[in-house]
Write an enzyme that holds these catalytic residues in place. Structure first.
Site, PDB file in Angstrom:
ATOM      1  N   GLU A 188       0.828  -1.234   0.138  1.00  0.00           N
ATOM      2  CA  GLU A 188       0.012   0.169   0.070  1.00  0.00           C
ATOM      3  C   GLU A 188       0.700   1.373   0.048  1.00  0.00           C
ATOM      4  O   GLU A 188       0.736   2.126   0.921  1.00  0.00           O
ATOM      5  CB  GLU A 188      -0.982  -0.110   1.356  1.00  0.00           C
ATOM      6  CG  GLU A 188      -2.351  -1.003   0.990  1.00  0.00           C
ATOM      7  CD  GLU A 188      -3.157  -1.101   2.174  1.00  0.00           C
ATOM      8  OE1 GLU A 188      -3.135  -0.192   3.232  1.00  0.00           O
ATOM      9  OE2 GLU A 188      -4.186  -1.614   1.657  1.00  0.00           O
ATOM     10  N   GLU A 292      -5.860  -7.693  -0.744  1.00  0.00           N
ATOM     11  CA  GLU A 292      -6.543  -7.475   0.461  1.00  0.00           C
ATOM     12  C   GLU A 292      -8.275  -6.971   0.315  1.00  0.00           C
ATOM     13  O   GLU A 292      -8.358  -6.361  -0.763  1.00  0.00           O
ATOM     14  CB  GLU A 292      -6.166  -6.253   1.318  1.00  0.00           C
ATOM     15  CG  GLU A 292      -4.852  -6.843   2.000  1.00  0.00           C
ATOM     16  CD  GLU A 292      -4.327  -5.507   3.238  1.00  0.00           C
ATOM     17  OE1 GLU A 292      -5.118  -4.625   3.324  1.00  0.00           O
ATOM     18  OE2 GLU A 292      -3.241  -5.501   3.300  1.00  0.00           O
TER      19      GLU A 292
END
Length: 476
Positions: A188, A292
């Site tokens: 991320e 995710e």
């Protein structure tokens, strides 16, 4: 057994047969997170505080036992029994080097990572290695373990040099392990300029490939794995690469704009959010991995009689997302496998020593909404609203939306800085004081709370995952 590799839009085995990876992330383990295991703030803060209370040796004993008990052979066997075939393994760079002694490998960092990779291989489960925390913090959130909202990883070349070095060491260690499906080099990223992330990926690709030409790479999009719009033709330089999105839906969280009922409008919003994240890959015929995703769940101690109804709603979100993924034959890794009752497939029983010890503290954390993930700020919103109002009143509208907007709204930014960083900081020592005077045996018992045999199963979630583990659309 041969390596998996990326071929066009698919992950395939040595015979070119498609392999769809379905599994979960082992969050909260080698990269601890506050909402997963119940502490305030960041991992580096609680490790320092606990060492101050019980001493360095006993603190290291506790955390080593925690890592040992958190995932064992029993967890692996259960995971396999659900029909899942891949576990994403997030880890913190601090297991492998110290900030005050950079680029000096700590060989003990491999102890638990090797152990779990081998356990998974024994049960026929692939693993994906995920560098979840980089020096300086590669994103603006708590899980990059930097204690700040500034992603300084992007501002200092030395931080970037250190993860290139670390991935060279990891590649040397794992180059011959075919049960590793691939490497996820940076979780991320939030690069506000959208260009440095590509430069870092270029460096990582070259460094890894010079040592390990075999393993697939899974590259996250910018801005929390949601945005590839600035990647341009970068993919033309890279081979055996899949691209990772994180497809969380607002309907899976307490801040959902409305109750979820699988209406046509809601389903269209789910699909559009997902399609937008993967648009760059689809336009170029590239492989997509959903690294995710997944809702959070209500807990009876907080949501009371509404708990079951809320969770049934969240299961609808889960199933509707899976229906979308199945049509696209998507590989995915749900977040997450184990926690203390908010999102995990299994979660620590309230009757364990850890949960009994921290019962009142956890209630306080929830009341103060000091964790960002899935926060319910209803009990303290009135405290922070005047600050939000002040900013809205005194700052020009065009200057209010700072990166990583629109993922962070103005209220989110105030919450991150005022609650999740500032107030959390004041509670770190209180968390650590719970351990004062504990013997080594008691520390072991507290850590043992995270063992599989002391966990409850989120049956509704696990049934849906099992039902969908091998359910995909007919090959296109």
């Amino acid at each position: 057994m041969a390596y998996l590799k990326v071929s066009g839009t698919k992950i395939v085995d040595q015979n070119g047969k498609e392999v769809i990876l379905r599994g979960a992330g082992l969050g909260g383990w080698m990269n601890m997170e506050n909402f997963i295991t119940g502490y305030p703030g960041c991992e580096f803060q609680i490790r320092a505080a606990l060492a101050g209370v019980v001493g360095k040796e006993q603190s290291e004993f506790f955390f080593d036992k925690f890592l040992e008990y958190f995932f064992t052979d029993a967890d692996t066997a259960f995971f396999k029994s659900l029909g899942l075939n891949c576990i994403r393994l997030p880890f913190n760079y601090r297991h492998f080097e110290d900030d005050m002694n950079p680029r000096v490998l700590k060989p003990e960092g491999f102890k638990h990572l090797d152990r779990v990779i081998d356990l998974c291989a024994k049960h026929g489960i692939y693993t994906i290695l995920d560098l979840h925390t980089a020096p300086g913090g590669q994103n603006t959130d708590w899980h990059s373990d930097a204690g700040t909202h500034i992603a300084n990883f992007w501002n200092h070349k030395d931080f970037q040099d250190r993860i290139v070095w670390l991935w060279e060491e990891l590649a040397k260690h794992y180059v011959n392990n075919t049960w590793i499906a691939g490497y996820n080099p940076l979780n991320e990223p939030t690069d506000p300029y959208h260009t440095r992330v590509i430069e870092v990926y270029d460096r990582l690709y070259g460094a890894i490939r010079a040592i390990d030409p075999h393993h697939a790479l899974f590259l996250d999009g910018n801005t929390f794995a949601s945005d590839f719009s600035h990647f341009g033709d970068a993919h033309k330089k890279w081979e055996n690469v899949a691209y990772s999105i994180h497809d969380y839906s607002v309907f899976g969280f307490p801040a959902a704009p409305e109750p979820y009922a699988s209406t046509e409008t809601q389903l269209r919003r789910l699909r559009r959010s997902y399609e937008k994240k993967r648009q760059w890959m689809d336009e170029r015929g590239l492989c997509v991995w959903n690294g995710e995703w997944g809702p959070v769940y209500a807990r009876k101690e907080y949501e009371g009689d509404r708990t079951d109804a809320i969770n049934e709603e969240r299961y609808k979100v889960l199933q509707d997302q899976l229906s979308i993924y199945n049509k696209d034959r998507l590989s995915w890794s749900i977040w997450l496998y184990k926690d203390i009752g908010f999102q995990g497939m299994v979660y620590v029983s309230r009757d364990t020593p850890y949960m009994t010890l921290f019962k009142d503290f956890l209630a306080k954390k929830h009341r103060l909404a000091i964790d960002a993930w899935g926060a319910d700020d209803s009990q303290i919103r009135d405290v922070y609203q005047p600050l939000i109002d002040l900013i809205k009143r005194e700052v020009k509208p065009e200057h209010q939306n700072l990166y990583p907007a629109p993922v962070w709204k103005l209220s989110d930014r105030v919450g991150r800085l005022a609650r999740n960083i500032l107030v959390s900081e004041f509670l770190v020592q209180e968390w650590a004081e719970h351990f004062r005077g504990k013997s080594e045996r008691e520390l072991d018992e507290i850590a043992r709370s995270f063992c599989f045999e002391h966990c409850l199963h989120r049956e509704g979630l696990n049934k849906i995952l099992t039902d969908n583990a091998t359910l995909v659309a007919q090959e296109k």
